[in-house]
Enzyme design. Sequence first.
Site, PDB file in Angstrom:
ATOM      1  N   THR A 113       1.038  -1.151  -0.290  1.00 28.96           N
ATOM      2  CA  THR A 113      -0.084  -0.114  -0.400  1.00 28.96           C
ATOM      3  C   THR A 113       0.737   1.116  -0.333  1.00 28.96           C
ATOM      4  O   THR A 113       2.165   1.410   0.199  1.00 28.96           O
ATOM      5  CB  THR A 113      -0.691  -0.147   1.204  1.00 28.96           C
ATOM      6  OG1 THR A 113       0.088   0.540   2.334  1.00 28.96           O
ATOM      7  CG2 THR A 113      -1.812  -1.200   0.887  1.00 28.96           C
ATOM      8  N   SER A 123      -2.940 -11.988 -20.491  1.00 28.11           N
ATOM      9  CA  SER A 123      -2.642 -10.588 -19.692  1.00 28.11           C
ATOM     10  C   SER A 123      -3.945 -10.572 -18.334  1.00 28.11           C
ATOM     11  O   SER A 123      -4.271 -11.640 -17.754  1.00 28.11           O
ATOM     12  CB  SER A 123      -2.583 -10.035 -20.467  1.00 28.11           C
ATOM     13  OG  SER A 123      -2.452  -8.463 -19.794  1.00 28.11           O
ATOM     14  N   ARG A 124      -5.041 -10.052 -19.059  1.00 30.20           N
ATOM     15  CA  ARG A 124      -6.232  -9.915 -18.200  1.00 30.20           C
ATOM     16  C   ARG A 124      -7.492 -10.232 -19.186  1.00 30.20           C
ATOM     17  O   ARG A 124      -7.301  -9.717 -20.679  1.00 30.20           O
ATOM     18  CB  ARG A 124      -6.230  -8.999 -17.265  1.00 30.20           C
ATOM     19  CG  ARG A 124      -5.493  -8.870 -15.720  1.00 30.20           C
ATOM     20  CD  ARG A 124      -5.745 -10.356 -14.978  1.00 30.20           C
ATOM     21  NE  ARG A 124      -4.813  -9.897 -13.944  1.00 30.20           N
ATOM     22  CZ  ARG A 124      -4.235 -10.833 -13.796  1.00 30.20           C
ATOM     23  NH1 ARG A 124      -2.759 -11.426 -14.880  1.00 30.20           N
ATOM     24  NH2 ARG A 124      -2.761 -10.935 -12.989  1.00 30.20           N
ATOM     25  N   GLU A 151     -13.585 -14.706 -14.786  1.00 27.43           N
ATOM     26  CA  GLU A 151     -13.048 -15.984 -14.573  1.00 27.43           C
ATOM     27  C   GLU A 151     -13.179 -17.360 -13.548  1.00 27.43           C
ATOM     28  O   GLU A 151     -13.642 -16.305 -12.520  1.00 27.43           O
ATOM     29  CB  GLU A 151     -11.540 -16.260 -14.258  1.00 27.43           C
ATOM     30  CG  GLU A 151     -10.790 -15.489 -15.899  1.00 27.43           C
ATOM     31  CD  GLU A 151      -9.130 -15.669 -14.823  1.00 27.43           C
ATOM     32  OE1 GLU A 151      -8.622 -15.740 -14.050  1.00 27.43           O
ATOM     33  OE2 GLU A 151      -8.543 -15.035 -15.985  1.00 27.43           O
ATOM     34  N   HIS A 206      -6.683 -20.377 -16.551  1.00 23.92           N
ATOM     35  CA  HIS A 206      -5.452 -18.944 -16.063  1.00 23.92           C
ATOM     36  C   HIS A 206      -4.477 -20.589 -15.844  1.00 23.92           C
ATOM     37  O   HIS A 206      -3.949 -20.240 -14.558  1.00 23.92           O
ATOM     38  CB  HIS A 206      -6.389 -18.102 -14.687  1.00 23.92           C
ATOM     39  CG  HIS A 206      -5.376 -16.873 -14.985  1.00 23.92           C
ATOM     40  ND1 HIS A 206      -5.494 -16.029 -14.031  1.00 23.92           N
ATOM     41  CD2 HIS A 206      -4.066 -16.857 -15.218  1.00 23.92           C
ATOM     42  CE1 HIS A 206      -5.209 -15.124 -14.022  1.00 23.92           C
ATOM     43  NE2 HIS A 206      -3.937 -15.522 -15.134  1.00 23.92           N
TER      44      HIS A 206
END
Length: 326
Positions: free
Chosen positions: A83, A236-237, A265, A284
Amino acid sequence: MSPDAASAVLDPQSLGAFRRVCDLAPLPALDDLSTPRARGVLADVDLLITGWGCPPLDADVLRAAPRLRAVVHTAGSVRGHVTDACWERGIEVSSAAAANALPVAEYTLAMILLTGKRVFERARDYRTTRTRGNWLRTPRSVGNHRRTVGILSASLIGRRVVELLRPHDIEVLLHDPFVSDGEAAALGVERVELPELFARCDTVSVHTPLLPTTRGLVGRPLIDAMPADAVLINTSRGAVVDQDALTDALRAGRIRAVLDVTDPEALPPDHPLWDCDNALITPHLAGSEGNEWRRLADLALAETTRWASGAGFLHPVRRERLAFLA
């Protein structure tokens, strides 16, 4: 990290190796950093070894870890747990993204070569007909000699795919707005604009991280510009690609696709992509799995050893680069 990630990535041999270079906190791995046990561990920690399922290292966690100076991640992206509070503390961060890039690149290379020979369709037809047919009448569109492959983004994985393609008689084009013509030439590829990449290539392989600016990047105009029978590979995505536009092109039989990622997914059971014979959908699996997890642990061990010796990380994650990372 989650208990499953810990048992997968950190086998007894890897744990033994870590114990030879640092005082490793007792197992089990922490997946909840708010418990009394976790707070007791965090109080004495100089370095955290993280993995899939790591909770956010927010200001509250950092207050419980006053000595924490480094995070070594045994997977790729750190966006889910490192973060702003970590960067503001000046905590050093390392990632095993480079190690995880190799199996994805290997999967991509395999799919480029297999789809170039139309292996999946021809194997299915062979199983049906059980006769070889006249191989001397194979269409000239079949094969990998001087095939043109486009790489979308010179990410760690994209660059590794380029490297793996070098021994092959394949022309490689690249689109990446942050890569100059000179850098592309040094990689041995031709840099082109995005529309040209899709219009010229027999295969386009997507290696763009999912960011606000890349969501839906591969839209209908680009998909429609692909040559007939071209192949779109996405490791990738799923959300980088306009899935509705891709589905339409596949159902029309215009192009082919290899999709290791979808959005979501997994796809709903009744999604039309499942019924497209010209789409290979895998769960994946291109990233590190099975014996490939050892590579992640080995890199994390090497980084921990370097940091403990004062040499610094070989694979650091920089805050200023986060906007370009998955």
